[in-house]
Design an enzyme around this catalytic site. Structure first.
Site, PDB file in Angstrom:
ATOM      1  N   SER A 124     -10.268   9.513  21.069  1.00  0.00           N
ATOM      2  CA  SER A 124     -11.244  10.351  21.774  1.00  0.00           C
ATOM      3  C   SER A 124     -10.845  11.806  21.999  1.00  0.00           C
ATOM      4  CB  SER A 124     -11.556   9.740  23.145  1.00  0.00           C
ATOM      5  OG  SER A 124     -10.398   9.729  23.952  1.00  0.00           O
ATOM      6  N   ARG A 128     -18.635   9.220  28.000  1.00  0.00           N
ATOM      7  CA  ARG A 128     -18.026   9.829  26.814  1.00  0.00           C
ATOM      8  C   ARG A 128     -18.710   9.300  25.554  1.00  0.00           C
ATOM      9  NH1 ARG A 128     -11.962   9.383  27.323  1.00  0.00           N
ATOM     10  NH2 ARG A 128     -11.694  11.621  27.148  1.00  0.00           N
ATOM     11  N   THR A 129     -18.987  10.190  24.628  1.00  0.00           N
ATOM     12  CA  THR A 129     -19.445   9.767  23.301  1.00  0.00           C
ATOM     13  C   THR A 129     -18.256   9.821  22.359  1.00  0.00           C
ATOM     14  OG1 THR A 129     -21.685  10.587  23.674  1.00  0.00           O
ATOM     15  CG2 THR A 129     -21.012  10.279  21.389  1.00  0.00           C
ATOM     16  N   HIS A 130     -17.945   8.685  21.742  1.00  0.00           N
ATOM     17  CA  HIS A 130     -16.793   8.625  20.838  1.00  0.00           C
ATOM     18  C   HIS A 130     -17.195   8.995  19.408  1.00  0.00           C
ATOM     19  CE1 HIS A 130     -15.127   6.167  24.139  1.00  0.00           C
ATOM     20  NE2 HIS A 130     -13.963   6.616  23.698  1.00  0.00           N
ATOM     21  N   HIS A 176     -18.096   1.339  29.950  1.00  0.00           N
ATOM     22  CA  HIS A 176     -18.055   2.798  29.966  1.00  0.00           C
ATOM     23  C   HIS A 176     -19.225   3.257  30.829  1.00  0.00           C
ATOM     24  CE1 HIS A 176     -15.409   3.912  26.295  1.00  0.00           C
ATOM     25  NE2 HIS A 176     -15.080   2.720  26.729  1.00  0.00           N
ATOM     26  N   ASN A 218      -1.724  -0.381  25.928  1.00  0.00           N
ATOM     27  CA  ASN A 218      -1.093  -1.334  25.007  1.00  0.00           C
ATOM     28  C   ASN A 218      -0.047  -0.596  24.183  1.00  0.00           C
ATOM     29  OD1 ASN A 218      -3.824  -0.256  23.769  1.00  0.00           O
ATOM     30  ND2 ASN A 218      -2.468  -0.643  22.042  1.00  0.00           N
ATOM     31  N   GLU A 275      -5.112   0.824  14.681  1.00  0.00           N
ATOM     32  CA  GLU A 275      -4.292   1.159  13.516  1.00  0.00           C
ATOM     33  C   GLU A 275      -3.645  -0.092  12.921  1.00  0.00           C
ATOM     34  OE1 GLU A 275      -3.902   2.610  16.600  1.00  0.00           O
ATOM     35  OE2 GLU A 275      -5.289   4.179  15.949  1.00  0.00           O
TER      36      GLU A 275
HETATM   37  I1  8IG Z   1      -7.167   1.549  25.005  1.00  0.00           I
HETATM   38  O1  8IG Z   1      -3.748   1.210  20.166  1.00  0.00           O
HETATM   39  C1  8IG Z   1      -6.590   2.015  23.169  1.00  0.00           C
HETATM   40  N1  8IG Z   1      -7.243   2.929  22.469  1.00  0.00           N
HETATM   41  N2  8IG Z   1      -6.348   4.383  18.140  1.00  0.00           N
HETATM   42  N3  8IG Z   1      -5.030   2.782  19.165  1.00  0.00           N
HETATM   43  C2  8IG Z   1      -6.092   3.630  19.194  1.00  0.00           C
HETATM   44  N4  8IG Z   1      -6.883   3.746  20.245  1.00  0.00           N
HETATM   45  C3  8IG Z   1      -6.602   2.989  21.304  1.00  0.00           C
HETATM   46  C4  8IG Z   1      -5.546   2.088  21.346  1.00  0.00           C
HETATM   47  C5  8IG Z   1      -4.703   1.983  20.212  1.00  0.00           C
HETATM   48  N5  8IG Z   1      -5.548   1.488  22.539  1.00  0.00           N
END
Ligand code: 8IG
Length: 273
Positions: free
Chosen positions: A212, A92-94, A71, A235, A193
């Site tokens: 985010s 970015r701050t998550h 990042h 993904n 998740e």
């Molecule tokens: I890159 O599959 C990314 N960020 N929550 N779920 C969540 N955040 C993500 C994912 C995901 N892939």
């Protein structure tokens, strides 16, 4: 030293100070548009226009150190061929970093304080729609904030209708008519998740899962900005794909798609700016 956003100070005053730092360090007094570059979107910075100045985020009031390697912790002032000034935020701050929503919202509030009236938010995220493939960019049409938190403080009632501007989405689709769109569900993270949580997100109307953008979009709306959101589906969300998620998969999908989606983003910004 304590962080300026952990003090009782007004977060909008801190953002004002940060905007003053940016004006001083870049020599650009006013920015027209801001864009936050998430996973997979980094190459766009060089395609938007000519970089006038690059500054480490750590030199700007209130910005936190990046939590993750990869990042980029920089802010850039970029001039488009049409002469507009774009603030490119690579820092970015998550929310999952655990420093609260003031720090999450700070880059967006700072962008607004520099004069930006459009906030473009990009991210890497998981996809729920069956028709989507890793490496595909999609527009965010709306969001569901599942963090249980908000950057708003007190009795701040703000309308969220058309948060993700229909006007800006239309411009994006003129640039790429194949762009699909979906509802972004923000989870707290940092764990991905469970398959059951992805099924819940799907059942309640979600198509994208991420960590985010919803909180940032709320802050942008509060600041009066028009919002455009893009997710790179890096993904398929857990349980949608037959295989387990890996952070490496996410990074590889981002790398593979980066050139193409960054061009798309730069074109869209060129049309707005
Ligand atoms: I890159 O599959 C990314 N960020 N929550 N779920 C969540 N955040 C993500 C994912 C995901 N892939």
């Amino acid at each position: 030293m304590t962080h300026p956003l952990d003090q009782p100070a007004d977060p909008f005053d801190v953002a004002r100070q940060a905007a003053d730092d940016i004006a001083r360090l870049t020599g650009v007094a006013h920015h027209d548009i801001a864009v936050t570059l998430g996973s997979g979107w980094g190459a766009a910075a060089d395609l938007i226009g000519e970089t006038v100045a690059t500054i480490p985020a750590t030199e700007v009031t209130g910005f936190s150190k990046p939590a993750l390697e990869g990042h980029v912790g920089t802010l850039r002032s970029v001039r488009t061929p049409a002469g507009s000034h774009v603030l490119v935020i690579g820092a970015r701050t998550h929310y999952y970093e655990g420093h609260g929503t003031r720090r999450v919202a700070h880059s967006v509030r700072t962008a607004a304080a520099t004069g930006a009236t459009v906030m473009v938010l990009t991210n890497g995220a998981g996809g729920i729609k069956d028709s989507w493939q890793p490496g595909q960019p999609v527009l965010i049409s709306d969001h569901i904030n599942l963090t249980g938190d908000t950057p708003l403080e007190g009795a701040t009632f703000i309308d969220m209708t058309d948060l993700y501007s229909a006007r800006l989405r239309e411009i994006a689709r003129e640039v790429d008519p194949t762009l699909d769109e979906g509802v972004y569900c923000q989870f707290r993270g940092p764990q991905y998740e469970t398959p059951a949580e992805v099924q819940m997100a799907k059942t309640i109307g979600g198509h994208i899962v991420g960590m985010s953008t919803a909180l940032e979009a709320i802050a942008a709306r509060q600041a009066g900005m028009e919002v455009l959101g893009f997710s790179l589906i890096t993904n398929l969300a857990a349980g949608i794909s037959p295989t387990a998620l890996s952070h490496q998969e996410v990074i590889d999908a981002g790398r593979e798609a980066e050139g193409r989606i960054s061009q798309l983003l730069a074109h869209v910004i060129g049309r707005i700016a």
